[in-house]
Each structure stands twice: as structure tokens, then as C-alpha cells.
Design a protein around this motif. Structure first.
Motif, mmCIF file in Angstrom:
data_model
loop_
_atom_site.group_PDB
_atom_site.id
_atom_site.type_symbol
_atom_site.label_atom_id
_atom_site.label_comp_id
_atom_site.label_asym_id
_atom_site.label_seq_id
_atom_site.Cartn_x
_atom_site.Cartn_y
_atom_site.Cartn_z
ATOM 1 N N GLU A 1 48.371 -56.805 12.685
ATOM 2 C CA GLU A 1 47.248 -57.670 12.314
ATOM 3 C C GLU A 1 45.954 -57.258 13.017
ATOM 4 O OE1 GLU A 1 46.319 -62.425 11.757
ATOM 5 O OE2 GLU A 1 47.965 -61.834 13.050
ATOM 6 N N LEU A 2 46.077 -56.655 14.195
ATOM 7 C CA LEU A 2 44.895 -56.265 14.970
ATOM 8 C C LEU A 2 44.499 -54.801 14.762
ATOM 9 C CD1 LEU A 2 45.565 -58.118 18.348
ATOM 10 C CD2 LEU A 2 44.247 -58.881 16.365
ATOM 11 N N THR A 3 45.198 -54.115 13.878
ATOM 12 C CA THR A 3 44.893 -52.709 13.623
ATOM 13 C C THR A 3 43.783 -52.586 12.592
ATOM 14 O OG1 THR A 3 47.113 -51.967 14.191
ATOM 15 C CG2 THR A 3 45.835 -50.535 12.733
ATOM 16 N N LEU A 4 42.773 -51.811 12.948
ATOM 17 C CA LEU A 4 41.692 -51.493 12.018
ATOM 18 C C LEU A 4 41.852 -50.052 11.557
ATOM 19 C CD1 LEU A 4 38.744 -53.173 13.896
ATOM 20 C CD2 LEU A 4 39.507 -53.739 11.595
ATOM 21 N N PHE B 1 33.496 -56.034 19.577
ATOM 22 C CA PHE B 1 33.223 -55.888 18.148
ATOM 23 C C PHE B 1 33.552 -57.174 17.418
ATOM 24 C CE2 PHE B 1 37.723 -54.934 18.191
ATOM 25 C CZ PHE B 1 38.200 -55.383 16.964
ATOM 26 N N THR B 2 33.042 -57.252 16.210
ATOM 27 C CA THR B 2 33.269 -58.408 15.353
ATOM 28 C C THR B 2 33.351 -57.948 13.900
ATOM 29 O OG1 THR B 2 32.421 -60.605 14.774
ATOM 30 C CG2 THR B 2 30.805 -58.902 15.129
ATOM 31 N N THR B 3 34.024 -58.768 13.073
ATOM 32 C CA THR B 3 34.044 -58.502 11.632
ATOM 33 C C THR B 3 33.588 -59.755 10.894
ATOM 34 O OG1 THR B 3 36.345 -59.199 11.217
ATOM 35 C CG2 THR B 3 35.990 -56.888 11.859
ATOM 36 N N LEU B 4 32.904 -59.531 9.792
ATOM 37 C CA LEU B 4 32.452 -60.599 8.895
ATOM 38 C C LEU B 4 33.155 -60.368 7.565
ATOM 39 C CD1 LEU B 4 30.622 -62.948 8.055
ATOM 40 C CD2 LEU B 4 28.800 -61.267 7.649
ATOM 41 N N ASP B 5 34.143 -61.197 7.286
ATOM 42 C CA ASP B 5 35.026 -60.984 6.144
ATOM 43 C C ASP B 5 34.710 -61.919 4.981
ATOM 44 O OD1 ASP B 5 36.329 -59.178 7.812
ATOM 45 O OD2 ASP B 5 37.941 -60.568 8.334
ATOM 46 N N ALA C 1 34.710 -65.533 6.571
ATOM 47 C CA ALA C 1 35.392 -65.735 7.848
ATOM 48 C C ALA C 1 34.849 -64.789 8.908
ATOM 49 C CB ALA C 1 36.893 -65.515 7.685
ATOM 50 N N LEU C 2 34.799 -65.300 10.117
ATOM 51 C CA LEU C 2 34.642 -64.434 11.271
ATOM 52 C C LEU C 2 36.064 -63.937 11.519
ATOM 53 C CD1 LEU C 2 33.036 -63.285 13.661
ATOM 54 C CD2 LEU C 2 33.557 -65.382 14.895
ATOM 55 N N GLY C 3 36.352 -62.743 11.009
ATOM 56 C CA GLY C 3 37.732 -62.269 10.976
ATOM 57 C C GLY C 3 38.270 -61.849 12.327
ATOM 58 N N MET C 4 37.516 -61.049 13.047
ATOM 59 C CA MET C 4 37.936 -60.566 14.360
ATOM 60 C C MET C 4 36.731 -60.602 15.282
ATOM 61 S SD MET C 4 40.098 -57.146 13.254
ATOM 62 C CE MET C 4 41.102 -56.923 14.727
ATOM 63 N N MET C 5 36.976 -60.949 16.534
ATOM 64 C CA MET C 5 35.934 -60.817 17.545
ATOM 65 C C MET C 5 36.626 -60.611 18.876
ATOM 66 S SD MET C 5 32.506 -62.955 18.296
ATOM 67 C CE MET C 5 32.668 -63.778 19.855
ATOM 68 N N THR D 1 34.910 -69.597 8.370
ATOM 69 C CA THR D 1 36.041 -70.128 9.106
ATOM 70 C C THR D 1 36.426 -69.113 10.190
ATOM 71 O OG1 THR D 1 37.609 -69.202 7.519
ATOM 72 C CG2 THR D 1 36.931 -71.509 7.194
ATOM 73 N N ILE D 2 37.114 -69.619 11.193
ATOM 74 C CA ILE D 2 37.567 -68.789 12.304
ATOM 75 C C ILE D 2 38.998 -69.211 12.636
ATOM 76 C CG2 ILE D 2 37.160 -68.073 14.689
ATOM 77 C CD1 ILE D 2 34.247 -69.287 14.303
ATOM 78 N N ASP D 3 39.944 -68.287 12.499
ATOM 79 C CA ASP D 3 41.305 -68.508 12.978
ATOM 80 C C ASP D 3 41.287 -68.060 14.438
ATOM 81 O OD1 ASP D 3 41.859 -69.123 10.341
ATOM 82 O OD2 ASP D 3 43.007 -67.312 9.950
ATOM 83 N N ALA D 4 41.141 -68.998 15.350
ATOM 84 C CA ALA D 4 40.880 -68.668 16.748
ATOM 85 C C ALA D 4 42.155 -68.574 17.576
ATOM 86 C CB ALA D 4 39.961 -69.724 17.364
ATOM 87 N N ASP D 5 42.176 -67.619 18.477
ATOM 88 C CA ASP D 5 43.197 -67.640 19.520
ATOM 89 C C ASP D 5 42.940 -68.915 20.319
ATOM 90 O OD1 ASP D 5 44.082 -67.129 22.437
ATOM 91 O OD2 ASP D 5 45.031 -65.496 21.328
#
Length: 152
Positions: A38-41, A63-67, A74-78, A110-114
Motif C-alpha cells: 500500500e505504501l509502494t509508489l 512528500f504528499t499525494t493529491l488523489d 483525497a490526501l492519499g499519502m503524506m 478525505t484523509i485515511d489517517a494513521d
């Protein structure tokens, strides 16, 4: 410190930064192994996910992603490098991403946050709207947050 678009050649470096950032919270090796996919780009992901990096003196510190597609995305990754936490890089990346999202016409993200990152997102103005299943760990739920973009 500058924020710039990610380069395709940085996909592996960003994946490792994400893994190191996740490991910072004390998760065990089995948990981290479950999260790796899931964390692999991949190089092709970087443009599609509007990936931006924070760089200082030639080193990527976060880094961050805007999905997704407007109006709802979604803020996909940060992720921020563990040795760079507390330097304002998360805030810089978050604000950059929200500015980009407004420019692209998003109304909400949306943000699926840790769970460990939820306080940061709440401090940035996101609100918790529920929970969402983890994409990596069966039975685990993550805080589901929302950030409403305004025209200020």
C-alpha cells in the motif's frame, strides 16, 4: 526548503521514506511488511497522484499525494522523514497540497489517517467524520477525516 513535483526516478526513494516514517511510530516488522504494498509508489503513480516533495539541500524530507478528481478527492499519502519531524515540513506539505487542491477545483478531501497522525490533521483543520478499513491490515480501522476547502 522548497516543494516541487516528484520525479519518476524518485519512486523508490519515496517508498522507503514512507516505510521509515511509518516505522517511526513503533509498528513491528510484520505490520510494516503488511503495509509495504500500500505504501509502494511506482514511477507511473507520481504524476497521476500529483505527488509533491519537500526538498532541502538536495534531500527529500517528505512528500504528499493529491488523489482523485474534483470536486471530491483525497490526501492519499503524506509522510515526513523521521529525522525531520517537528521542523514544519508536514505543515508546509499540507498547505501546499490544499493550495493545489483549490487550484484544481476540489471542494473537499478525505484523509485515511494513521491514528498517530490524526492529531496533526485535526490541528490543520480537518474533522473526523468516521472510520475506514485499513487497506493493509484486515480488521484494523483508521480515522476517516475530511478537510473542506474554502476559497480563502
Amino acid at each position: 526548503m522548497k516543494v516541487r513535483p516528484a520525479q519518476r526516478s524518485e519512486a523508490g526513494e519515496l517508498t522507503e521514506l514512507a516505510m521509515a516514517s511509518k516505522a517511526h511510530w513503533g509498528y513491528d516488522e510484520a505490520f510494516l511488511a503488511s503495509c509495504r504494498d500500500e505504501l509502494t509508489l511506482r514511477p507511473a503513480d507520481l504524476d497521476r497522484r500529483r505527488t509533491a516533495v519537500a526538498e532541502e539541500d538536495g534531500r527529500v524530507l517528505g512528500f504528499t499525494t493529491l488523489d482523485g478528481a474534483p470536486p471530491q478527492g483525497a490526501l492519499g499519502m503524506m509522510f515526513v522523514a523521521p529525522d525531520a519531524l517537528g521542523r514544519g515540513i508536514g505543515r508546509l506539505l499540507f498547505e501546499h497540497t490544499m493550495t493545489q487542491a483549490r487550484r484544481f477545483g476540489f471542494a473537499r478531501l478525505t484523509i485515511d489517517a494513521d491514528p498517530n497522525a490524526e492529531p496533526f490533521y485535526l490541528a490543520m483543520g480537518a474533522v473526523r467524520i468516521g472510520a475506514t478499513p485499513s487497506g493493509s491490515i484486515p480488521g484494523r480501522e483508521l480515522p476517516l477525516l475530511e478537510y473542506v476547502l474554502t476559497s480563502h
